[in-house]
Write a protein that holds these residues in place. Sequence first.
Motif, mmCIF file in Angstrom:
data_model
loop_
_atom_site.group_PDB
_atom_site.id
_atom_site.type_symbol
_atom_site.label_atom_id
_atom_site.label_comp_id
_atom_site.label_asym_id
_atom_site.label_seq_id
_atom_site.Cartn_x
_atom_site.Cartn_y
_atom_site.Cartn_z
ATOM 1 N N VAL A 1 6.951 0.098 73.560
ATOM 2 C CA VAL A 1 6.543 1.166 72.652
ATOM 3 C C VAL A 1 7.643 1.353 71.611
ATOM 4 O O VAL A 1 8.793 0.999 71.849
ATOM 5 C CB VAL A 1 6.269 2.511 73.375
ATOM 6 C CG1 VAL A 1 5.090 2.413 74.308
ATOM 7 C CG2 VAL A 1 7.493 3.005 74.111
ATOM 8 N N TYR B 1 5.441 8.074 69.652
ATOM 9 C CA TYR B 1 5.512 6.732 70.234
ATOM 10 C C TYR B 1 4.160 6.055 70.167
ATOM 11 O O TYR B 1 3.119 6.684 70.351
ATOM 12 C CB TYR B 1 5.983 6.801 71.688
ATOM 13 C CG TYR B 1 7.453 7.050 71.804
ATOM 14 C CD1 TYR B 1 8.371 6.028 71.623
ATOM 15 C CD2 TYR B 1 7.931 8.326 72.078
ATOM 16 C CE1 TYR B 1 9.735 6.256 71.719
ATOM 17 C CE2 TYR B 1 9.288 8.568 72.179
ATOM 18 C CZ TYR B 1 10.182 7.528 71.994
ATOM 19 O OH TYR B 1 11.521 7.763 72.090
ATOM 20 N N ARG B 2 4.200 4.765 69.905
ATOM 21 C CA ARG B 2 2.974 3.956 69.919
ATOM 22 C C ARG B 2 3.303 2.605 70.511
ATOM 23 O O ARG B 2 4.450 2.147 70.481
ATOM 24 C CB ARG B 2 2.386 3.815 68.528
ATOM 25 C CG ARG B 2 3.252 3.034 67.558
ATOM 26 C CD ARG B 2 2.537 2.863 66.208
ATOM 27 N NE ARG B 2 3.405 2.206 65.264
ATOM 28 C CZ ARG B 2 3.558 0.887 65.161
ATOM 29 N NH1 ARG B 2 2.897 0.092 65.939
ATOM 30 N NH2 ARG B 2 4.373 0.379 64.260
ATOM 31 N N GLN B 3 2.289 1.986 71.045
ATOM 32 C CA GLN B 3 2.445 0.657 71.627
ATOM 33 C C GLN B 3 2.866 -0.338 70.547
ATOM 34 O O GLN B 3 2.424 -0.225 69.403
ATOM 35 C CB GLN B 3 1.099 0.248 72.229
ATOM 36 C CG GLN B 3 1.145 -0.938 73.143
ATOM 37 C CD GLN B 3 -0.224 -1.171 73.760
ATOM 38 O OE1 GLN B 3 -1.153 -1.516 73.037
ATOM 39 N NE2 GLN B 3 -0.338 -0.969 75.048
ATOM 40 N N GLY C 1 2.885 0.410 77.774
ATOM 41 C CA GLY C 1 2.491 1.197 76.611
ATOM 42 C C GLY C 1 1.382 2.185 76.860
ATOM 43 O O GLY C 1 0.951 2.868 75.943
ATOM 44 N N GLY D 1 2.395 5.682 74.952
ATOM 45 C CA GLY D 1 2.250 4.857 73.769
ATOM 46 C C GLY D 1 0.931 4.980 73.043
ATOM 47 O O GLY D 1 0.628 4.205 72.148
ATOM 48 N N SER E 1 -2.122 4.182 73.643
ATOM 49 C CA SER E 1 -2.822 2.913 73.528
ATOM 50 C C SER E 1 -4.223 2.990 74.122
ATOM 51 O O SER E 1 -4.544 3.886 74.887
ATOM 52 C CB SER E 1 -2.032 1.820 74.244
ATOM 53 O OG SER E 1 -1.990 2.102 75.629
#
Length: 195
Positions: A90, A98-100, A134, A138, A140
Amino acid sequence: MIGRPGRQEPGGGRRRPRRRRQRQKADAVPRYHGGQRDDAGHISHDTIALELAQHMAGRSHVSAGQVLVTGPGELQESNQVRRILHVAAVEWEPGSGYRQVMDLGRCIRNILAEVDRIAAAGEPLRSVVLPLLGTGGGSSDLLKTVDTLLAATVGYFQSHPASRIRVVYLLACTDVQAAACRAALDKEPELSPQG
């Protein structure tokens, strides 16, 4: 985590305790269970976190897909874990959190390549437990993540037929994650779901 799955049920089955209505993130579980405890059961020495800090050498972040290897702490005795591979799956995006990472498959390929490198150097590593990278914080898509993890794993073995790795487990922490893993495995008849 690398080594025999031990008491962990492959494919999920086991529920994780919830704290303050939030599921523990997959990276926190090995650190929590891998730390040394005092007589009251509190973590007195976070072996894995200390080793990670040494690897970081003062850096605040690593590149997406970068793998850092630590020892297993107390997980060696309790679950026969030999190594823990930490991967940057992430990344922080200002305004979004936060993101993958964009190339999750690279994370998997890097993990598997590092396990093979360690095994080639003489450690008897034959199995890998992969958390659903993630999916904790993340933001996702769970089904897409599972499909990506499976595709990257299968692709790695197709391009590395001499790999020393014999078994890869997907670690599902919830019933929903376990169902997503089973559904993805059902679409791949050459793969055998366990648990």
